[in-house]
Write a protein that holds these residues in place. Structure first.
Motif, PDB file in Angstrom:
ATOM      1  N   ARG A  35       4.014 -13.410   3.008  1.00 42.79           N
ATOM      2  CA  ARG A  35       3.962 -12.233   3.533  1.00 42.79           C
ATOM      3  C   ARG A  35       3.493 -10.864   2.553  1.00 42.79           C
ATOM      4  O   ARG A  35       3.038 -10.042   3.426  1.00 42.79           O
ATOM      5  N   ASP A  36       3.916 -11.118   1.218  1.00 40.56           N
ATOM      6  CA  ASP A  36       3.565 -10.148   0.537  1.00 40.56           C
ATOM      7  C   ASP A  36       1.908 -10.222   0.574  1.00 40.56           C
ATOM      8  O   ASP A  36       1.343  -8.963   0.355  1.00 40.56           O
ATOM      9  N   GLY A  37       1.108 -11.300   0.366  1.00 46.26           N
ATOM     10  CA  GLY A  37      -0.293 -11.332   0.514  1.00 46.26           C
ATOM     11  C   GLY A  37      -0.539 -10.814   1.898  1.00 46.26           C
ATOM     12  O   GLY A  37      -1.760 -10.109   1.660  1.00 46.26           O
ATOM     13  N   VAL A  38      -0.036 -10.935   2.960  1.00 43.69           N
ATOM     14  CA  VAL A  38      -0.615 -10.460   4.177  1.00 43.69           C
ATOM     15  C   VAL A  38      -0.387  -8.810   3.991  1.00 43.69           C
ATOM     16  O   VAL A  38      -1.519  -8.047   4.516  1.00 43.69           O
ATOM     17  N   ASP A  39       0.746  -8.348   3.438  1.00 43.08           N
ATOM     18  CA  ASP A  39       0.759  -6.854   3.298  1.00 43.08           C
ATOM     19  C   ASP A  39      -0.432  -6.166   2.464  1.00 43.08           C
ATOM     20  O   ASP A  39      -0.640  -5.120   2.593  1.00 43.08           O
ATOM     21  N   ARG A  40      -0.879  -7.023   1.413  1.00 44.13           N
ATOM     22  CA  ARG A  40      -1.517  -6.475   0.467  1.00 44.13           C
ATOM     23  C   ARG A  40      -2.971  -6.418   1.313  1.00 44.13           C
ATOM     24  O   ARG A  40      -3.646  -5.637   1.088  1.00 44.13           O
ATOM     25  N   ILE A  41      -3.387  -7.397   2.015  1.00 43.36           N
ATOM     26  CA  ILE A  41      -4.304  -7.309   2.980  1.00 43.36           C
ATOM     27  C   ILE A  41      -4.323  -6.101   3.729  1.00 43.36           C
ATOM     28  O   ILE A  41      -5.593  -5.348   3.798  1.00 43.36           O
ATOM     29  N   LEU A  42      -3.334  -5.725   4.343  1.00 47.11           N
ATOM     30  CA  LEU A  42      -3.167  -4.495   5.397  1.00 47.11           C
ATOM     31  C   LEU A  42      -3.428  -3.260   4.339  1.00 47.11           C
ATOM     32  O   LEU A  42      -4.058  -2.195   5.150  1.00 47.11           O
ATOM     33  N   VAL A  43      -2.780  -3.258   3.150  1.00 51.00           N
ATOM     34  CA  VAL A  43      -3.010  -2.016   2.311  1.00 51.00           C
ATOM     35  C   VAL A  43      -4.713  -1.994   2.302  1.00 51.00           C
ATOM     36  O   VAL A  43      -5.207  -0.682   2.128  1.00 51.00           O
ATOM     37  N   ASP A  44      -5.269  -3.176   1.810  1.00 51.19           N
ATOM     38  CA  ASP A  44      -6.959  -2.877   1.465  1.00 51.19           C
ATOM     39  C   ASP A  44      -7.330  -2.497   2.783  1.00 51.19           C
ATOM     40  O   ASP A  44      -8.336  -1.531   2.496  1.00 51.19           O
ATOM     41  N   LEU A  45      -6.996  -2.896   3.941  1.00 47.36           N
ATOM     42  CA  LEU A  45      -7.695  -2.389   5.161  1.00 47.36           C
ATOM     43  C   LEU A  45      -7.408  -1.036   5.457  1.00 47.36           C
ATOM     44  O   LEU A  45      -8.389  -0.091   5.900  1.00 47.36           O
ATOM     45  N   LEU A  46      -6.203  -0.473   4.808  1.00 45.82           N
ATOM     46  CA  LEU A  46      -5.854   0.943   5.020  1.00 45.82           C
ATOM     47  C   LEU A  46      -6.901   1.528   4.350  1.00 45.82           C
ATOM     48  O   LEU A  46      -7.358   2.671   4.554  1.00 45.82           O
ATOM     49  N   GLU A  71       4.977  -2.770   9.702  1.00 50.05           N
ATOM     50  CA  GLU A  71       6.292  -2.444  10.071  1.00 50.05           C
ATOM     51  C   GLU A  71       6.598  -3.795  10.859  1.00 50.05           C
ATOM     52  O   GLU A  71       7.999  -4.173  10.713  1.00 50.05           O
ATOM     53  N   ARG A  72       6.021  -4.143  11.804  1.00 58.33           N
ATOM     54  CA  ARG A  72       6.320  -5.471  12.511  1.00 58.33           C
ATOM     55  C   ARG A  72       6.516  -6.690  11.551  1.00 58.33           C
ATOM     56  O   ARG A  72       7.390  -7.407  11.629  1.00 58.33           O
ATOM     57  N   ILE A  73       5.796  -6.774  10.472  1.00 54.98           N
ATOM     58  CA  ILE A  73       5.879  -7.918   9.729  1.00 54.98           C
ATOM     59  C   ILE A  73       7.061  -7.770   8.581  1.00 54.98           C
ATOM     60  O   ILE A  73       8.097  -8.772   8.705  1.00 54.98           O
ATOM     61  N   GLU A  74       7.519  -6.689   8.349  1.00 60.04           N
ATOM     62  CA  GLU A  74       8.601  -6.371   7.479  1.00 60.04           C
ATOM     63  C   GLU A  74      10.137  -6.577   8.478  1.00 60.04           C
ATOM     64  O   GLU A  74      10.810  -6.889   8.038  1.00 60.04           O
ATOM     65  N   ALA A  75       9.748  -6.385   9.873  1.00 58.46           N
ATOM     66  CA  ALA A  75      10.753  -6.857  10.674  1.00 58.46           C
ATOM     67  C   ALA A  75      10.770  -8.549  11.385  1.00 58.46           C
ATOM     68  O   ALA A  75      11.408  -8.589  12.105  1.00 58.46           O
ATOM     69  N   ASN A  76      10.061  -9.087  10.409  1.00 59.25           N
ATOM     70  CA  ASN A  76      10.211 -10.538  10.712  1.00 59.25           C
ATOM     71  C   ASN A  76       9.462 -11.066  12.183  1.00 59.25           C
ATOM     72  O   ASN A  76       9.535 -12.145  12.415  1.00 59.25           O
ATOM     73  N   VAL A  77       8.428 -10.205  12.331  1.00 60.64           N
ATOM     74  CA  VAL A  77       7.468 -10.690  13.415  1.00 60.64           C
ATOM     75  C   VAL A  77       6.427 -11.722  12.798  1.00 60.64           C
ATOM     76  O   VAL A  77       6.153 -11.389  11.504  1.00 60.64           O
ATOM     77  N   PRO A  78       6.026 -12.811  13.259  1.00 63.63           N
ATOM     78  CA  PRO A  78       5.204 -13.812  12.595  1.00 63.63           C
ATOM     79  C   PRO A  78       3.887 -12.818  12.271  1.00 63.63           C
ATOM     80  O   PRO A  78       3.612 -12.297  12.956  1.00 63.63           O
ATOM     81  N   PRO A  79       3.621 -12.966  10.809  1.00 60.40           N
ATOM     82  CA  PRO A  79       2.464 -12.411  10.233  1.00 60.40           C
ATOM     83  C   PRO A  79       1.083 -12.639  11.215  1.00 60.40           C
ATOM     84  O   PRO A  79       0.588 -11.404  11.581  1.00 60.40           O
TER      85      PRO A  79
END
Length: 400
Positions: free
Chosen positions: A313-324, A374-382
């Motif tokens: 999950r942290d890895g997916v969030d990092r990808i999203l930060v890079d896309l931002l 936000e969705r991933i933080e709310a436990n939506v499947p990444p």
């Protein structure tokens, strides 16, 4: 410990803190006050017994917390080297840590720490409790800490870490003194990488910029070819998404990349933990585990699986930060803002995208990335959150 240090602990001490001079100065004044002291420092309010360190991921919250802990566990004159070594290893008898390698801190963990917090220090001036992931406590778990924070023993100090005050309950926020950390300057992070890790100034500067001053991520990008390759691939994938079908494939690939990244970080640690557990149980390497001891190993394996889930999950969030950072570069280029790009190595791609993407479409993609986080933080499947975000990116590519 948020992706905070990416599995790599820095030296415990004030010198290891980057870009937080004001916060360090305030904590140094507090650490110079003895428990129950009536000196000028205490009367001026330098010391309190519950602190909250807030700041964005990679700002060094945990590192600062443990530097403060080392100072509190040392004499008022300064950090003792032996104490710093014990704090670095998390083995000081008067240091208590509360963190999680799963998704949430459990109430059982919190209650156990509260019990230990009530004990008097055995060898130091204070008993120090560091809560690395205070934002990962559910309301019921946070309430378990309330009494201890309201009426702590005079020689007990709580240090909580979280991205922001909003991540904690109001009742917790009202009982702590908050210090807000800043995003370090990329040049300071680059200098740290040069001095601590021996990387070249050019590599360090690029890593610090692409990590957006996230100290742990900057170190990984500066020292790992695989990490740099994975980041480059994630950005290139986004630029190729143009249909719903390609969005679905890209989402699946992102999850694969995040999982591989998490596995690379945890594999060595998992093996070391298993070897240590077998040694403590008196089992030789490669030996048969008696049925009576299999439960302990099963609990360790379950904890490692939880860590792997959080790591992905942290890895997916990092990808999203890079896309931002990529789409922000595109938008800033369209607006004509004269500044160095975060993704300077992709300048030709950024310039081309700024030319053919509509500005409103880029803003829409930036918003979709925020929603996905936000969705991933709310436990939506990444994978589902990523698919929805990438479909909007595909629509943006079609609105040329």
């Amino acid at each position: 410990m948020t992706a905070t240090d990416e599995g790599m602990r820095m030296a415990t001490g004030w010198d290891a803190i980057v870009g937080q001079a004001d916060a360090v100065a305030q904590l140094q004044r507090a650490a110079a006050v003895d428990p129950g002291s009536d000196d000028e420092g205490d009367r001026s309010g330098a010391m309190t017994h519950a602190w909250l360190l807030t700041g964005p991921p990679g700002s060094g919250r945990s590192n600062l917390a443990y530097a403060f802990a080392a100072a509190l566990l040392s004499p008022p004159s300064g950090i003792d080297e032996r104490v710093a070594t014990l704090v670095e290893a998390r083995t000081h008898p008067d240091l208590v840590t509360l963190s999680t390698e799963g998704v949430l801190i459990t109430i059982a963990q919190a209650r156990s720490v509260v019990q230990r917090a009530s004990l008097a220090p055995s060898s130091a001036r204070y008993r120090v409790i560091v809560v690395e992931d205070a934002d990962r406590m559910a309301e019921r778990t946070s309430n378990a800490l309330l009494k201890a924070l309201e009426e702590p023993p005079p020689e007990t100090v709580w240090i909580l870490c979280a991205p922001s005050e909003a991540d904690l309950l109001p009742t917790i926020r009202s009982r702590v003194r908050t210090l807000t950390l800043q995003v370090p300057d990329p040049r300071e992070v680059a200098q740290l990488l040069v001095e601590r890790d021996g990387v070249s100034p050019e590599v360090a500067e690029r890593a610090a910029r692409e990590a957006q001053s996230h100290i742990g991520m900057a170190r990984r990008l500066a020292t790992s070819d695989e990490a740099r390759a994975r980041r480059a691939e994630t950005l290139q994938i986004a630029m190729r998404v143009s249909t719903a079908a390609s969005a679905v494939l890209a989402a699946a690939r992102y999850v694969e990349i995040a999982t591989a990244d998490a596995d690379a970080l945890s594999a060595e640690k998992d093996e070391a933990e298993r070897a240590q557990a077998l040694h403590q149980l008196g089992i030789e390497p490669g030996g048969t585990v008696p049925p009576a001891l299999r439960r302990q190993l099963k609990e360790l394996e379950d904890a490692q699986k939880q860590r792997a889930k959080r790591g992905m999950r942290d890895g997916v969030d990092r990808i999203l930060v890079d896309l931002l950072s990529l789409y922000r570069d595109i938008l800033m280029t369209q607006l004509g803002v004269g500044r160095e790009l975060v993704n300077e190595a992709m300048r030709p791609t950024v310039l081309a995208a700024a030319d053919y993407l509509q500005r409103a479409a880029v803003i829409d993609v930036l918003d979709s990335i925020r929603v996905a986080r936000e969705r991933i933080e709310a436990n939506v499947p990444p994978v589902l959150a990523l698919e929805a975000m990438l479909v909007r990116a595909a629509r943006a590519a079609q609105r040329r």
